[in-house]
Scaffold this motif. Structure first.
Motif, PDB file in Angstrom:
ATOM      1  N   ALA A  30      42.069  72.854 100.254  1.00  0.00           N
ATOM      2  CA  ALA A  30      42.371  71.553 100.848  1.00  0.00           C
ATOM      3  C   ALA A  30      41.120  70.704 100.952  1.00  0.00           C
ATOM      4  O   ALA A  30      41.137  69.508 100.609  1.00  0.00           O
ATOM      5  N   ILE A  31      40.042  71.286 101.398  1.00  0.00           N
ATOM      6  CA  ILE A  31      38.784  70.541 101.515  1.00  0.00           C
ATOM      7  C   ILE A  31      38.307  70.086 100.141  1.00  0.00           C
ATOM      8  O   ILE A  31      37.939  68.927  99.948  1.00  0.00           O
ATOM      9  N   PHE A  32      38.336  70.988  99.169  1.00  0.00           N
ATOM     10  CA  PHE A  32      37.903  70.658  97.812  1.00  0.00           C
ATOM     11  C   PHE A  32      38.737  69.521  97.232  1.00  0.00           C
ATOM     12  O   PHE A  32      38.203  68.540  96.717  1.00  0.00           O
ATOM     13  N   PHE A  33      40.066  69.655  97.310  1.00  0.00           N
ATOM     14  CA  PHE A  33      40.926  68.630  96.727  1.00  0.00           C
ATOM     15  C   PHE A  33      40.809  67.306  97.468  1.00  0.00           C
ATOM     16  O   PHE A  33      40.841  66.243  96.860  1.00  0.00           O
ATOM     17  N   TYR A  34      40.669  67.360  98.785  1.00  0.00           N
ATOM     18  CA  TYR A  34      40.544  66.123  99.543  1.00  0.00           C
ATOM     19  C   TYR A  34      39.267  65.376  99.160  1.00  0.00           C
ATOM     20  O   TYR A  34      39.274  64.159  99.028  1.00  0.00           O
ATOM     21  N   LEU A  35      38.202  66.111  98.953  1.00  0.00           N
ATOM     22  CA  LEU A  35      36.935  65.472  98.599  1.00  0.00           C
ATOM     23  C   LEU A  35      36.894  64.998  97.148  1.00  0.00           C
ATOM     24  O   LEU A  35      36.126  64.095  96.815  1.00  0.00           O
ATOM     25  N   ASN A  36      37.714  65.592  96.299  1.00  0.00           N
ATOM     26  CA  ASN A  36      37.650  65.283  94.869  1.00  0.00           C
ATOM     27  C   ASN A  36      38.907  64.619  94.304  1.00  0.00           C
ATOM     28  O   ASN A  36      39.056  64.538  93.093  1.00  0.00           O
ATOM     29  N   THR A  37      39.801  64.168  95.147  1.00  0.00           N
ATOM     30  CA  THR A  37      41.041  63.574  94.682  1.00  0.00           C
ATOM     31  C   THR A  37      41.157  62.158  95.225  1.00  0.00           C
ATOM     32  O   THR A  37      40.841  61.902  96.380  1.00  0.00           O
ATOM     33  N   GLU A  38      41.632  61.270  94.381  1.00  0.00           N
ATOM     34  CA  GLU A  38      41.886  59.913  94.833  1.00  0.00           C
ATOM     35  C   GLU A  38      43.188  59.934  95.625  1.00  0.00           C
ATOM     36  O   GLU A  38      44.238  60.338  95.121  1.00  0.00           O
ATOM     37  N   VAL A  39      43.120  59.516  96.878  1.00  0.00           N
ATOM     38  CA  VAL A  39      44.269  59.591  97.778  1.00  0.00           C
ATOM     39  C   VAL A  39      45.270  58.501  97.440  1.00  0.00           C
ATOM     40  O   VAL A  39      44.925  57.347  97.243  1.00  0.00           O
ATOM     41  N   ASN A  40      46.544  58.913  97.410  1.00  0.00           N
ATOM     42  CA  ASN A  40      47.645  58.014  97.106  1.00  0.00           C
ATOM     43  C   ASN A  40      48.578  58.000  98.318  1.00  0.00           C
ATOM     44  O   ASN A  40      49.309  58.952  98.547  1.00  0.00           O
ATOM     45  N   ILE A  41      48.542  56.927  99.074  1.00  0.00           N
ATOM     46  CA  ILE A  41      49.373  56.858 100.279  1.00  0.00           C
ATOM     47  C   ILE A  41      50.821  56.565  99.927  1.00  0.00           C
ATOM     48  O   ILE A  41      51.740  57.102 100.520  1.00  0.00           O
ATOM     49  N   ASN A  42      51.060  55.747  98.940  1.00  0.00           N
ATOM     50  CA  ASN A  42      52.423  55.400  98.537  1.00  0.00           C
ATOM     51  C   ASN A  42      52.826  56.213  97.315  1.00  0.00           C
ATOM     52  O   ASN A  42      52.670  55.773  96.191  1.00  0.00           O
ATOM     53  N   GLY A  43      53.346  57.415  97.568  1.00  0.00           N
ATOM     54  CA  GLY A  43      53.767  58.268  96.470  1.00  0.00           C
ATOM     55  C   GLY A  43      55.030  57.731  95.835  1.00  0.00           C
ATOM     56  O   GLY A  43      55.774  56.949  96.420  1.00  0.00           O
ATOM     57  N   ALA A  44      55.292  58.160  94.612  1.00  0.00           N
ATOM     58  CA  ALA A  44      56.499  57.728  93.916  1.00  0.00           C
ATOM     59  C   ALA A  44      57.722  58.251  94.657  1.00  0.00           C
ATOM     60  O   ALA A  44      57.851  59.447  94.885  1.00  0.00           O
ATOM     61  N   SER A  45      58.609  57.360  95.029  1.00  0.00           N
ATOM     62  CA  SER A  45      59.761  57.770  95.839  1.00  0.00           C
ATOM     63  C   SER A  45      60.814  58.510  95.018  1.00  0.00           C
ATOM     64  O   SER A  45      61.649  59.194  95.568  1.00  0.00           O
ATOM     65  N   ASN A  46      60.799  58.358  93.692  1.00  0.00           N
ATOM     66  CA  ASN A  46      61.782  59.053  92.876  1.00  0.00           C
ATOM     67  C   ASN A  46      61.300  60.436  92.431  1.00  0.00           C
ATOM     68  O   ASN A  46      61.998  61.123  91.716  1.00  0.00           O
ATOM     69  N   GLU A  47      60.123  60.815  92.854  1.00  0.00           N
ATOM     70  CA  GLU A  47      59.577  62.117  92.493  1.00  0.00           C
ATOM     71  C   GLU A  47      60.324  63.216  93.261  1.00  0.00           C
ATOM     72  O   GLU A  47      60.351  63.232  94.490  1.00  0.00           O
ATOM     73  N   ILE A  48      60.933  64.131  92.564  1.00  0.00           N
ATOM     74  CA  ILE A  48      61.760  65.164  93.192  1.00  0.00           C
ATOM     75  C   ILE A  48      60.952  66.091  94.086  1.00  0.00           C
ATOM     76  O   ILE A  48      61.451  66.624  95.074  1.00  0.00           O
ATOM     77  N   PHE A  49      59.670  66.261  93.760  1.00  0.00           N
ATOM     78  CA  PHE A  49      58.850  67.180  94.540  1.00  0.00           C
ATOM     79  C   PHE A  49      58.623  66.698  95.967  1.00  0.00           C
ATOM     80  O   PHE A  49      58.273  67.479  96.835  1.00  0.00           O
ATOM     81  N   ILE A  50      58.825  65.418  96.213  1.00  0.00           N
ATOM     82  CA  ILE A  50      58.698  64.897  97.579  1.00  0.00           C
ATOM     83  C   ILE A  50      59.736  65.554  98.482  1.00  0.00           C
ATOM     84  O   ILE A  50      59.529  65.680  99.686  1.00  0.00           O
ATOM     85  N   TYR A  51      60.847  65.981  97.909  1.00  0.00           N
ATOM     86  CA  TYR A  51      61.893  66.650  98.684  1.00  0.00           C
ATOM     87  C   TYR A  51      61.771  68.168  98.602  1.00  0.00           C
ATOM     88  O   TYR A  51      62.064  68.866  99.562  1.00  0.00           O
ATOM     89  N   VAL A  52      61.344  68.661  97.457  1.00  0.00           N
ATOM     90  CA  VAL A  52      61.308  70.106  97.220  1.00  0.00           C
ATOM     91  C   VAL A  52      60.181  70.785  97.999  1.00  0.00           C
ATOM     92  O   VAL A  52      60.408  71.809  98.663  1.00  0.00           O
ATOM     93  N   PHE A  53      58.980  70.241  97.950  1.00  0.00           N
ATOM     94  CA  PHE A  53      57.836  70.923  98.561  1.00  0.00           C
ATOM     95  C   PHE A  53      57.909  70.998 100.086  1.00  0.00           C
ATOM     96  O   PHE A  53      57.524  72.015 100.658  1.00  0.00           O
ATOM     97  N   PRO A  54      58.402  69.953 100.768  1.00  0.00           N
ATOM     98  CA  PRO A  54      58.582  70.124 102.222  1.00  0.00           C
ATOM     99  C   PRO A  54      59.605  71.219 102.551  1.00  0.00           C
ATOM    100  O   PRO A  54      59.426  71.984 103.498  1.00  0.00           O
ATOM    101  N   VAL A  55      60.652  71.313 101.741  1.00  0.00           N
ATOM    102  CA  VAL A  55      61.660  72.355 101.962  1.00  0.00           C
ATOM    103  C   VAL A  55      61.049  73.736 101.717  1.00  0.00           C
ATOM    104  O   VAL A  55      61.314  74.688 102.464  1.00  0.00           O
TER     105      VAL A  55
END
Length: 161
Positions: A30-55
């Motif tokens: 988490a620390i590595f990815f947070y420091l090395n990833t461009e943060v996207n606050i508005n994720g694609a709403s049609n992305e299925i993983f937005i529903y799958v990964f929380p489940v």
């Protein structure tokens, strides 16, 4: 054949180290990815993983709790404290791994997408995993130690029979 006897203190220390090791992997990711990833606050709403990964994250929490309880049920009737502790260690490792998997999955997916939702889910799972840390009181409560077993476990530096 290993004739070395285990002490309650050694058992707790070993289980704590295993817990910390399983907690450290996703935390460092988490620390590595947070420091090395461009943060996207508005994720694609049609992305299925937005529903799958929380489940998957919720399923990990509930499955870990269920499996842990299923492993503990037969242990409570054992006569040897050492057998109970060995079974508890196995149950705990399974519980930790079932929470760690979805946490790591969400964190890695955050690294791929930059969507903070996945990092948040991973962080919540890591907090839950941290809460599961082994303590003397938790072991006594979960195994329902009473009488002679509780007295044996209270003597932290004495070998278990």
């Amino acid at each position: 054949m290993n004739t070395r006897k285990t002490t309650p203190q050694a058992f707790l220390k070993t289980l704590s180290i295993l817990h910390l090791a399983l907690l450290a992997g996703p935390l460092l990711a988490a620390i590595f990815f947070y420091l090395n990833t461009e943060v996207n606050i508005n994720g694609a709403s049609n992305e299925i993983f937005i529903y799958v990964f929380p489940v998957i994250g919720l399923a990990g929490i509930f499955a870990s709790k269920f499996l842990y309880q299923q492993f503990l049920k037969p242990l409570k009737q054992h006569e040897l404290l050492q057998t109970k502790l060995a079974g508890l260690q196995t149950a705990s490792l399974i519980q930790y791994a079932v929470v760690e998997g979805p946490a790591l999955l969400n964190i890695v997916w955050f690294g791929q997408t930059g969507n903070l939702l996945y990092l948040t889910i991973g962080a919540v799972l890591l907090i839950y995993l941290f809460i599961l840390r082994p303590t003397k009181t938790k072991v006594e409560t979960d195994l329902e130690l009473k009488g002679a077993h509780k007295r044996q476990f209270d003597k932290l530096d004495e070998s278990l029979p």
